[in-house]
Motif scaffolding. Structure first.
Motif, mmCIF file in Angstrom:
data_model
loop_
_atom_site.group_PDB
_atom_site.id
_atom_site.type_symbol
_atom_site.label_atom_id
_atom_site.label_comp_id
_atom_site.label_asym_id
_atom_site.label_seq_id
_atom_site.Cartn_x
_atom_site.Cartn_y
_atom_site.Cartn_z
ATOM 1 N N ARG A 121 0.662 -1.240 -0.127
ATOM 2 C CA ARG A 121 0.154 0.009 0.008
ATOM 3 C C ARG A 121 0.997 1.240 0.038
ATOM 4 O O ARG A 121 0.495 2.086 -0.115
ATOM 5 C CB ARG A 121 -1.023 -0.160 1.054
ATOM 6 C CG ARG A 121 -2.101 0.975 0.956
ATOM 7 C CD ARG A 121 -3.151 0.302 1.224
ATOM 8 N NE ARG A 121 -4.201 1.536 1.193
ATOM 9 C CZ ARG A 121 -5.744 1.231 1.408
ATOM 10 N NH1 ARG A 121 -5.800 0.182 2.976
ATOM 11 N NH2 ARG A 121 -6.323 1.904 2.367
ATOM 12 N N TYR A 122 1.996 0.913 0.546
ATOM 13 C CA TYR A 122 2.857 2.458 0.799
ATOM 14 C C TYR A 122 3.825 2.437 0.594
ATOM 15 O O TYR A 122 4.850 3.767 0.758
ATOM 16 C CB TYR A 122 2.486 2.334 2.535
ATOM 17 C CG TYR A 122 1.131 2.904 3.179
ATOM 18 C CD1 TYR A 122 0.510 3.869 2.554
ATOM 19 C CD2 TYR A 122 1.271 1.545 3.711
ATOM 20 C CE1 TYR A 122 -0.927 3.602 3.343
ATOM 21 C CE2 TYR A 122 -0.342 1.913 4.589
ATOM 22 C CZ TYR A 122 -1.203 2.588 4.062
ATOM 23 O OH TYR A 122 -2.348 3.060 5.008
ATOM 24 N N PRO A 178 -7.436 3.281 6.350
ATOM 25 C CA PRO A 178 -6.731 4.790 6.276
ATOM 26 C C PRO A 178 -6.542 5.403 4.227
ATOM 27 O O PRO A 178 -5.613 4.613 3.599
ATOM 28 C CB PRO A 178 -5.775 5.264 6.549
ATOM 29 C CG PRO A 178 -5.071 4.788 7.765
ATOM 30 C CD PRO A 178 -6.164 3.247 7.115
ATOM 31 N N ALA A 179 -7.245 6.322 4.200
ATOM 32 C CA ALA A 179 -6.682 6.875 3.659
ATOM 33 C C ALA A 179 -5.829 7.614 3.402
ATOM 34 O O ALA A 179 -5.341 8.230 3.863
ATOM 35 C CB ALA A 179 -7.835 7.812 2.790
ATOM 36 N N GLY A 180 -4.779 7.917 1.805
ATOM 37 C CA GLY A 180 -3.396 8.259 1.670
ATOM 38 C C GLY A 180 -2.583 7.356 2.066
ATOM 39 O O GLY A 180 -2.554 6.090 2.286
ATOM 40 N N THR A 181 -0.993 8.806 2.635
ATOM 41 C CA THR A 181 -0.468 7.984 3.363
ATOM 42 C C THR A 181 0.080 7.417 4.938
ATOM 43 O O THR A 181 0.718 7.201 5.207
ATOM 44 C CB THR A 181 0.851 8.884 2.923
ATOM 45 O OG1 THR A 181 0.544 10.022 4.058
ATOM 46 C CG2 THR A 181 1.650 9.187 1.900
ATOM 47 N N LYS A 182 -0.892 6.969 5.472
ATOM 48 C CA LYS A 182 -1.277 6.132 6.519
ATOM 49 C C LYS A 182 -1.927 7.101 7.197
ATOM 50 O O LYS A 182 -2.339 7.736 8.491
ATOM 51 C CB LYS A 182 0.022 5.966 7.029
ATOM 52 C CG LYS A 182 0.697 4.413 6.391
ATOM 53 C CD LYS A 182 1.509 3.754 7.266
ATOM 54 C CE LYS A 182 2.849 4.460 7.270
ATOM 55 N NZ LYS A 182 3.925 3.836 5.882
ATOM 56 N N THR A 219 5.652 5.481 -1.432
ATOM 57 C CA THR A 219 6.215 7.222 -0.725
ATOM 58 C C THR A 219 6.781 6.486 -0.049
ATOM 59 O O THR A 219 7.661 7.404 0.157
ATOM 60 C CB THR A 219 4.625 7.537 -0.531
ATOM 61 O OG1 THR A 219 3.377 6.327 0.492
ATOM 62 C CG2 THR A 219 3.653 8.070 -1.506
ATOM 63 N N ASP A 220 6.632 5.802 1.118
ATOM 64 C CA ASP A 220 7.606 5.862 2.169
ATOM 65 C C ASP A 220 9.199 5.526 1.556
ATOM 66 O O ASP A 220 9.916 5.750 2.058
ATOM 67 C CB ASP A 220 7.511 4.036 2.902
ATOM 68 C CG ASP A 220 5.659 4.124 3.344
ATOM 69 O OD1 ASP A 220 5.837 5.578 3.567
ATOM 70 O OD2 ASP A 220 5.524 2.952 3.929
ATOM 71 N N TYR A 248 -6.143 -0.529 9.966
ATOM 72 C CA TYR A 248 -5.923 -0.823 8.667
ATOM 73 C C TYR A 248 -6.317 -2.121 7.542
ATOM 74 O O TYR A 248 -6.120 -1.749 6.756
ATOM 75 C CB TYR A 248 -3.901 -1.456 9.105
ATOM 76 C CG TYR A 248 -3.624 0.212 9.282
ATOM 77 C CD1 TYR A 248 -3.246 1.363 8.207
ATOM 78 C CD2 TYR A 248 -2.793 0.291 10.763
ATOM 79 C CE1 TYR A 248 -2.051 2.154 9.285
ATOM 80 C CE2 TYR A 248 -2.084 1.724 11.421
ATOM 81 C CZ TYR A 248 -1.824 2.382 10.203
ATOM 82 O OH TYR A 248 -0.841 3.261 10.371
ATOM 83 N N TRP A 296 8.568 10.590 11.375
ATOM 84 C CA TRP A 296 7.014 10.077 11.365
ATOM 85 C C TRP A 296 6.574 9.612 12.101
ATOM 86 O O TRP A 296 5.626 9.530 13.138
ATOM 87 C CB TRP A 296 6.755 9.777 10.015
ATOM 88 C CG TRP A 296 6.148 10.580 8.951
ATOM 89 C CD1 TRP A 296 7.208 11.871 8.531
ATOM 90 C CD2 TRP A 296 5.027 11.196 8.407
ATOM 91 N NE1 TRP A 296 6.335 12.710 7.771
ATOM 92 C CE2 TRP A 296 5.232 11.917 7.427
ATOM 93 C CE3 TRP A 296 3.878 10.321 8.097
ATOM 94 C CZ2 TRP A 296 4.409 12.525 6.715
ATOM 95 C CZ3 TRP A 296 2.828 11.026 7.671
ATOM 96 C CH2 TRP A 296 2.946 12.171 6.951
ATOM 97 N N ARG A 352 10.574 8.801 0.714
ATOM 98 C CA ARG A 352 10.787 9.487 1.949
ATOM 99 C C ARG A 352 12.170 9.128 2.634
ATOM 100 O O ARG A 352 13.073 9.980 3.560
ATOM 101 C CB ARG A 352 9.361 9.276 3.039
ATOM 102 C CG ARG A 352 9.901 10.381 3.527
ATOM 103 C CD ARG A 352 8.336 9.781 5.917
ATOM 104 N NE ARG A 352 7.407 10.110 4.454
ATOM 105 C CZ ARG A 352 6.807 8.358 4.388
ATOM 106 N NH1 ARG A 352 7.471 7.657 4.462
ATOM 107 N NH2 ARG A 352 5.286 8.697 3.769
#
Lengths: 94, 94
Positions: A13-14, B90-94, A17-18, B84, A29, A21
């Motif tokens: 899912r991430y 969640p929408a977006g980046t967490k 972007t992770d 989760y 974060w 970063r």
């Protein structure tokens, strides 16, 4: 849910972007979430806790820890097995 | 390994001492482990990492997070599911 399945879910899912970063930004974060967990535990200790919020902060810290593992090449389930199950796990209090 | 099985393992093995230490003292131990994880990630970022040590630090942070959950009445697997997975997460980046 398997620890490995959760790690894969966070990766699917991430990861893009992770990864962009990077570890330092992601640790920041993660640390923000640790701070929110500290606040929720503190409120509980003072008798002013919100158990649903506390639960959510635990989920967030675990998710960001999992993210950090993804972008630093660590398999959390293997790590847990090696440290806490192989050869009977650590002696004493962890 | 199921997240719930790991939480039960930590409970079976350490709950008595963890409970006696309490949330504040346990958060301090957890934070020490977070610091060790930060150091291991920093070393990796500087090209001087030890992947086995990094893996162990992740295991320790997850174990202490699980300990904190045990002594504050939080079911980590339920928390993860609610945040989760239910309603798509969640929408977006967490």
């Amino acid at each position: 849910m398997q620890i490995s399945a959760f790690q894969q879910h966070i990766r699917d899912r991430y990861f893009e972007t992770d990864s962009a970063r990077g570890p330092a930004g992601t640790f920041l974060w993660f640390s923000e979430e640790v701070g929110e967990l500290a606040q929720a535990i503190g409120e509980r200790e003072r008798g002013d806790g919100d158990q649903a919020n506390l639960e959510e902060e635990f989920a967030d810290v675990l998710a960001w820890l999992t993210t950090l593992a993804n972008i630093t090449g660590v398999d959390l389930e293997a790590a847990i097995n090696r440290k806490y199950f192989e050869n009977g796990g650590p002696a004493g209090t962890k």
